[in-house]
Enzyme design. Sequence first.
Site: not given
Ligand SMILES: Nc1nc2c(c(=O)[nH]1)N[C@H]1C(S)=C(S)[C@@H](COP(=O)(O)OP(=O)(O)OC[C@H]3O[C@@H](n4cnc5c(=O)[nH]c(N)nc54)[C@H](O)[C@@H]3O)O[C@H]1N2
Ligand SMILES: Nc1nc2c(c(=O)[nH]1)N[C@H]1C(S)=C(S)[C@@H](COP(=O)(O)OP(=O)(O)OC[C@H]3O[C@@H](n4cnc5c(=O)[nH]c(N)nc54)[C@H](O)[C@@H]3O)O[C@H]1N2
Ligand SMILES: [Mo]
Length: 776
Positions: A117, A119
């Site tokens: 898993y 991005w």
């Molecule tokens: N506590 C907490 N944890 C969370 C979340 C949260 O809200 N709270 N959000 C979750 C969510 S929504 C998501 S989507 C995940 C994201 O989690 P990940 O998608 O695993 O996070 P990234 O850091 O984007 O990891 C992508 C990796 O791919 C590598 N990469 C980039 N380009 C290439 C390439 O061309 N080849 C290879 N082999 N690698 C490459 C990058 O260097 C990077 O290390 O995290 C989750 N974790």
């Molecule tokens: N700059 C930036 N943008 C991103 C990403 C990134 O890594 N960096 N990641 C992307 C990815 S993979 C994803 S999946 C999306 C995720 O998109 P979201 O899930 O919408 O993003 P978050 O910032 O985790 O959460 C939004 C807000 O939800 C609120 N929140 C958390 N828990 C609760 C709760 O229990 N109740 C209420 N009412 N509010 C709560 C927090 O205040 C938080 O700021 O973002 C995307 N956009």
């Molecule tokens: Mo995500």
Amino acid sequence: MTTTSRQFQSLAHWGAFTAHVEDGRLVGVSPFAEDPQPSPLIEAWPEMVYAENRILKPSIRRGWLETVGRGLPHPGFGRGDDTFVEVSWDEALGHVTRELERVRTQHGNASIFGGSYGWSSAGRLHHARTLIHRFMAAIGGCTGQVTNYSYGAAMRLLPHVLGDMAAVAGPVTDWPAILEHCERFVAIGGIAGKNWQIQSGGAGLHPYGEFMKQAAASGVSFVNVSPLKTDTAHVIEAEWIQIRPGTDMALILATAWLVHARGKTDMDFVNRYCVGFDRFLAYLQGADDGVVKDPAWASAITGLSAEAITEFAESLFDRRVMLTAAWSLQRAEHGEQPYWGLVALAAMLGQIGLPGGGVAFGYGSMNGMGSPLYELPISGLAVPKVPGELKIPVARITDLLLRPGEPCEFDGKVFPYPDTKLVYWAGGNPFHHHQDLFRLREAFQRPDTIVVHEPWWTATARHADIVLPATTPLERNDIGGSSRDPYLFAMHKAIEPVGEARGDFEIFGALADRMGAGEAFHENRSEFEWLRIIYDRFSEAMSKRNFNPPDFDTFWEAGHVRIPDPATGFTLYKDFRQDPVAHPLKTPSGKVEIFSEAVAAFGYEECPGLPVWRAPSEWLGSELATRYPLHMISNQPEDKLHGQMDASRHSRNNKVRERAGLIMNPADAAARGLAEGDIVRVFNDRGVSLAGLRISEKIMPGVVCLPTGATFDPISDGKGGMIENHGNPNALTKDIGTSRLGQGPSAQTCLVEVVRHETDAAPISVLTQPPIEAAA
Ligand SMILES: Nc1nc2c(c(=O)[nH]1)N[C@H]1C(S)=C(S)[C@@H](COP(=O)(O)OP(=O)(O)OC[C@H]3O[C@@H](n4cnc5c(=O)[nH]c(N)nc54)[C@H](O)[C@@H]3O)O[C@H]1N2
Ligand SMILES: Nc1nc2c(c(=O)[nH]1)N[C@H]1C(S)=C(S)[C@@H](COP(=O)(O)OP(=O)(O)OC[C@H]3O[C@@H](n4cnc5c(=O)[nH]c(N)nc54)[C@H](O)[C@@H]3O)O[C@H]1N2
Ligand SMILES: [Mo]
């Protein structure tokens, strides 16, 4: 001395840009000229490409080379603390193929975990996660992963309730429809602009600012129900309802109760378009459990006054209403419930399918949520299906490694976790994304072999055995775009690979050749041959839509092509509303399932057949809050994408004393004698993380926020244990599924305490290379 200057088109998940190259070196970038609000994140490229933590050569962990690499058993420890030895590509690929062969013949393909898993990068051809799956399929398959971290619980819930995933994955009701027709926009978890920097697959347009300007002028009234004020754009002047995290469902239920009590339920809608309203009403009125879900009840849970809840509910009466929640809401224990609850509430208000009204999720979660329906047709290489291949729910990765043979219950099914011998990751960072990272670290000691492809020394690469250096998109040719944006982009190779890095396509191709699966993997086609095929497929699909893109060479030279703008004013489930017989939902009843027989039949106490309040194991009203009185939210970082670009100045300059900044209300800081800029220990029973303190009125009391993305930096605590040194929230978060239905991650269910860190804090070392020995 003359310099040669050249410019190249490229694209990342954080936007399109031009790369400026002088004498073969990337020296700067400029944003795509047609982007109204480019993300500053693009500026990190020159630094990141040449960063100190680039992986320059294939590297193998010393302890692995001396054990598994020599045919000896894996001792069960060593990952994450060892040195690496640089080797040749030939030697590294030899080790990888021998291990894959050994594991698949001795243990079977299910013992290879290749879910991987993450991005990856924006290009379609070189999308690492697609390529690893295609490679694994070519060698007989592996154990994979389904759903995602973003909205995994909703992916399993919504098909039972609405028949598909459209309300969370899109297309959702668009902004033009909302701004024209909606009167009250309820954003639970807000609609944070920081998240709109990002679009999976990349985008040429960042229209958030424009939509918010229009929203401010439109007269729509916005309410931000969230612990963080900054979860909405200041221009729309949203009301701010400060709710305790994890309790939104109580607010939703009390609102539904009041809607009915005031005679505001649209009984025509409920009777014609829904099933199970009577069961839900009985629950609201306490027929089953003797608990009336009224505002007084919800007040004790949410921390809001009964008057505030009543006012909130009344603001929804007799108006066009859009109910939305951020994706984060369902990344919590019982995360399915507020989503199901909002669908039920939208149904009671009779809003589903009305122009600009109803229910949909994630308007603030990613760029393009609610943009016009471009539906740009672009896809990368196909991944053939392997019959019988097992896929675990994505967030159960640690359980898979720690509990072979034990059952996993998931959306009505049960299967045993296979016994994993080899873990293969390309394009993801579990030591960023997963919860309870010290537990993952323990789990990562179990398999015989861990292979990782990465451009940078992430915490995952540091916990692997065989680390293969991958190129960044600027070091290869690709093509990209996403369905919520009008552009297809060329992604030109701007510079030669840094160090000995190779593209994932090339690496898997070489491995497949060695394993006799080359034909199935690359079909004897080169990078450019594939790019032409991907482009031709795009052209063909567009010509069916009466638009003829230029030929490939013209496109490649120009750097992009824009497709025509579609009609706007889309409202989700409008056709269902107009004619539920001709356009039934894909649920068993064809209607909105406020009660689901299918879900009820699974017999999950924590996720029964209708939307309910179930107290999570950690929240401000739980017993644990006496020991850990602060609820920690870990949201997406404003200054990077997940763990990516953490080593860039943009991210580093935003740290507090080198660590991620923990945001805390002044009252909570005063009660603990803490000051702005202190290094603090954020802790609970799962771990300790050292963060820098940021004090702000924009977070409600009782809640702290530690954004994700600081590279996991486990260090000794000096007493035989380990602590995290960099403000990584996942050292503290809870690793349980949302429920057996969705099995999504529950990162937001997390209580902590915060104290000043009194001793000198060790410097951060994870933004450079781990210890490396050059090859003998
Ligand atoms: N506590 C907490 N944890 C969370 C979340 C949260 O809200 N709270 N959000 C979750 C969510 S929504 C998501 S989507 C995940 C994201 O989690 P990940 O998608 O695993 O996070 P990234 O850091 O984007 O990891 C992508 C990796 O791919 C590598 N990469 C980039 N380009 C290439 C390439 O061309 N080849 C290879 N082999 N690698 C490459 C990058 O260097 C990077 O290390 O995290 C989750 N974790
Ligand atoms: N700059 C930036 N943008 C991103 C990403 C990134 O890594 N960096 N990641 C992307 C990815 S993979 C994803 S999946 C999306 C995720 O998109 P979201 O899930 O919408 O993003 P978050 O910032 O985790 O959460 C939004 C807000 O939800 C609120 N929140 C958390 N828990 C609760 C709760 O229990 N109740 C209420 N009412 N509010 C709560 C927090 O205040 C938080 O700021 O973002 C995307 N956009
Ligand atoms: Mo995500």
